[in-house]
Motif scaffolding. Sequence first.
Motif, PDB file in Angstrom:
ATOM      1  N   VAL A  22      10.198  36.621  57.593  1.00 47.09           N
ATOM      2  CA  VAL A  22       9.162  37.201  58.456  1.00 47.09           C
ATOM      3  C   VAL A  22       9.051  38.708  58.270  1.00 47.09           C
ATOM      4  O   VAL A  22       7.949  39.250  58.145  1.00 47.09           O
ATOM      5  N   PHE A  23      10.176  39.403  58.231  1.00 47.41           N
ATOM      6  CA  PHE A  23      10.160  40.863  58.258  1.00 47.41           C
ATOM      7  C   PHE A  23      10.076  41.509  56.875  1.00 47.41           C
ATOM      8  O   PHE A  23       9.586  42.635  56.768  1.00 47.41           O
ATOM      9  N   PHE A  24      10.562  40.846  55.857  1.00 47.97           N
ATOM     10  CA  PHE A  24      10.692  41.515  54.560  1.00 47.97           C
ATOM     11  C   PHE A  24       9.807  40.934  53.474  1.00 47.97           C
ATOM     12  O   PHE A  24       9.091  41.673  52.780  1.00 47.97           O
ATOM     13  N   LEU A  25       9.844  39.627  53.294  1.00 45.13           N
ATOM     14  CA  LEU A  25       9.156  39.003  52.164  1.00 45.13           C
ATOM     15  C   LEU A  25       7.641  39.245  52.169  1.00 45.13           C
ATOM     16  O   LEU A  25       7.074  39.546  51.109  1.00 45.13           O
ATOM     17  N   PRO A  26       6.924  39.130  53.296  1.00 40.17           N
ATOM     18  CA  PRO A  26       5.476  39.406  53.256  1.00 40.17           C
ATOM     19  C   PRO A  26       5.143  40.829  52.814  1.00 40.17           C
ATOM     20  O   PRO A  26       4.184  41.040  52.064  1.00 40.17           O
ATOM     21  N   PHE A  27       5.939  41.800  53.258  1.00 39.35           N
ATOM     22  CA  PHE A  27       5.692  43.189  52.860  1.00 39.35           C
ATOM     23  C   PHE A  27       5.855  43.370  51.354  1.00 39.35           C
ATOM     24  O   PHE A  27       5.044  44.045  50.704  1.00 39.35           O
ATOM     25  N   ILE A  28       6.883  42.765  50.771  1.00 41.12           N
ATOM     26  CA  ILE A  28       7.118  42.900  49.338  1.00 41.12           C
ATOM     27  C   ILE A  28       5.996  42.240  48.551  1.00 41.12           C
ATOM     28  O   ILE A  28       5.490  42.796  47.563  1.00 41.12           O
ATOM     29  N   LEU A  29       5.571  41.056  48.974  1.00 44.28           N
ATOM     30  CA  LEU A  29       4.509  40.352  48.255  1.00 44.28           C
ATOM     31  C   LEU A  29       3.199  41.133  48.287  1.00 44.28           C
ATOM     32  O   LEU A  29       2.532  41.292  47.257  1.00 44.28           O
ATOM     33  N   VAL A  30       2.843  41.636  49.452  1.00 41.76           N
ATOM     34  CA  VAL A  30       1.599  42.397  49.561  1.00 41.76           C
ATOM     35  C   VAL A  30       1.703  43.719  48.804  1.00 41.76           C
ATOM     36  O   VAL A  30       0.724  44.174  48.199  1.00 41.76           O
ATOM     37  N   THR A  31       2.876  44.343  48.816  1.00 41.67           N
ATOM     38  CA  THR A  31       3.062  45.597  48.078  1.00 41.67           C
ATOM     39  C   THR A  31       2.823  45.398  46.584  1.00 41.67           C
ATOM     40  O   THR A  31       2.203  46.232  45.918  1.00 41.67           O
ATOM     41  N   VAL A  52      -0.351  48.456  56.485  1.00 43.60           N
ATOM     42  CA  VAL A  52       0.241  49.728  56.875  1.00 43.60           C
ATOM     43  C   VAL A  52       0.843  49.660  58.273  1.00 43.60           C
ATOM     44  O   VAL A  52       1.971  50.123  58.504  1.00 43.60           O
ATOM     45  N   HIS A  53       0.126  49.080  59.229  1.00 44.45           N
ATOM     46  CA  HIS A  53       0.539  49.154  60.628  1.00 44.45           C
ATOM     47  C   HIS A  53       1.419  47.983  61.073  1.00 44.45           C
ATOM     48  O   HIS A  53       2.087  48.095  62.104  1.00 44.45           O
ATOM     49  N   VAL A  54       1.413  46.886  60.333  1.00 45.53           N
ATOM     50  CA  VAL A  54       2.204  45.723  60.746  1.00 45.53           C
ATOM     51  C   VAL A  54       3.314  45.427  59.739  1.00 45.53           C
ATOM     52  O   VAL A  54       4.506  45.473  60.076  1.00 45.53           O
ATOM     53  N   LEU A  55       2.929  45.116  58.510  1.00 41.43           N
ATOM     54  CA  LEU A  55       3.931  44.701  57.520  1.00 41.43           C
ATOM     55  C   LEU A  55       4.906  45.826  57.191  1.00 41.43           C
ATOM     56  O   LEU A  55       6.115  45.589  57.078  1.00 41.43           O
ATOM     57  N   ARG A  56       4.405  47.040  57.040  1.00 40.24           N
ATOM     58  CA  ARG A  56       5.306  48.150  56.722  1.00 40.24           C
ATOM     59  C   ARG A  56       6.269  48.439  57.861  1.00 40.24           C
ATOM     60  O   ARG A  56       7.467  48.684  57.628  1.00 40.24           O
ATOM     61  N   ASN A  57       5.778  48.412  59.088  1.00 42.51           N
ATOM     62  CA  ASN A  57       6.662  48.662  60.230  1.00 42.51           C
ATOM     63  C   ASN A  57       7.730  47.580  60.352  1.00 42.51           C
ATOM     64  O   ASN A  57       8.898  47.870  60.646  1.00 42.51           O
ATOM     65  N   MET A  58       7.338  46.326  60.128  1.00 41.40           N
ATOM     66  CA  MET A  58       8.316  45.237  60.195  1.00 41.40           C
ATOM     67  C   MET A  58       9.360  45.365  59.094  1.00 41.40           C
ATOM     68  O   MET A  58      10.555  45.121  59.323  1.00 41.40           O
ATOM     69  N   ALA A  59       8.933  45.768  57.892  1.00 44.49           N
ATOM     70  CA  ALA A  59       9.886  45.935  56.796  1.00 44.49           C
ATOM     71  C   ALA A  59      10.844  47.091  57.059  1.00 44.49           C
ATOM     72  O   ALA A  59      12.021  47.023  56.681  1.00 44.49           O
TER      73      ALA A  59
END
Length: 329
Positions: free
Chosen positions: A227-236, A253-260
């Motif tokens: 939930v916190f890491f994998l989506p941010f890496i994939l979108v990045t 920027v406002h959701v995935l990055r903050n969670m990561a």
Amino acid sequence: MAYIFLAIVGGIGAVICLAIVTFVLGRRKLRSPSYATYSSLCFNGVIFGGLYLIPRYATDFSRSTPIICHILPRFGQALLLNVGLHVSIMTVERYVAIVYPFKYQRLFTRMIVVTVILALWFLAVGLQLIISGIEYANINQTIVDKCAHSRKLGNTSNLINAGFTVAFSCLTFFILVYVYTRVLIIISQHHRKIQRHLTPSDEDQKAIKTRKKAIIQAGLLFGVYLVFFLPFILVTVLLPYLTFSIPLYNFYVHVLRNMACIFPFIEPLLYLVFTANIRKEIKHVLCKNKPDGTIFISNSHIAFVTIEKTNINQSIKRSKLLQSTQTQI
């Protein structure tokens, strides 16, 4: 506002991780190879919060200094990947300790654990810094805005960074999936063996509860990674190749990055909660200064009953001792 939030998260997370790693290294019972990886994970959180989040989001220093704006983003992403690799090693370590307890002491010696930790830091962080530093030194000095040049997709360090990100993220994902699947299979096999008995014993019931607890803990650790890491890496990795969309960019920027950015501080806290020996040491430190006979109970009636029972027990012991001495006389 988002920058202020990330700077505050970095400061609080760095303080928490520093307190944890100081406590673990300061307790003699926790100075073992099994807690070395956990200490390294907490140290990674200290660096991520103190040397990445705060310098990058608290001031404009990181955006106005060319070498900082070139290396710092890659440094932060490398620290995020380092968290995933540490979680993988800790998961494998606990899996071996449960499934192969007799081989655990031979496989996870102090030398092997330290070597693995140093290899993780070199692969995830060291190589990124070396490649970024070499590329920055080779940037044409006539380029005015080196920060803008560093953000281009065609840079060698950006391409290598994307390759490392994909490789390490996939490695972490497959390790966690494999270990969690194996834990489910082993526990289900043991559960079927226990169910063959019509009346399970108390030990069997305790074993079932322990295994269910292990499933929940492994599921939480795996779920936090998903939930916190994998989506941010994939979108990045995929964002430069996707059609630009303002809603997608704002969500990134406002959701995935903050969670990561919260992820490196959640994992140490989860392992702190799930590790019984660390919890025992914390309780020991909190309760060692407790005076003898002091009762920390808010209800005065319960405290009174407790004190009365203590006095009665003492009087009974004295009477029995007196009777035994009279009998001997």
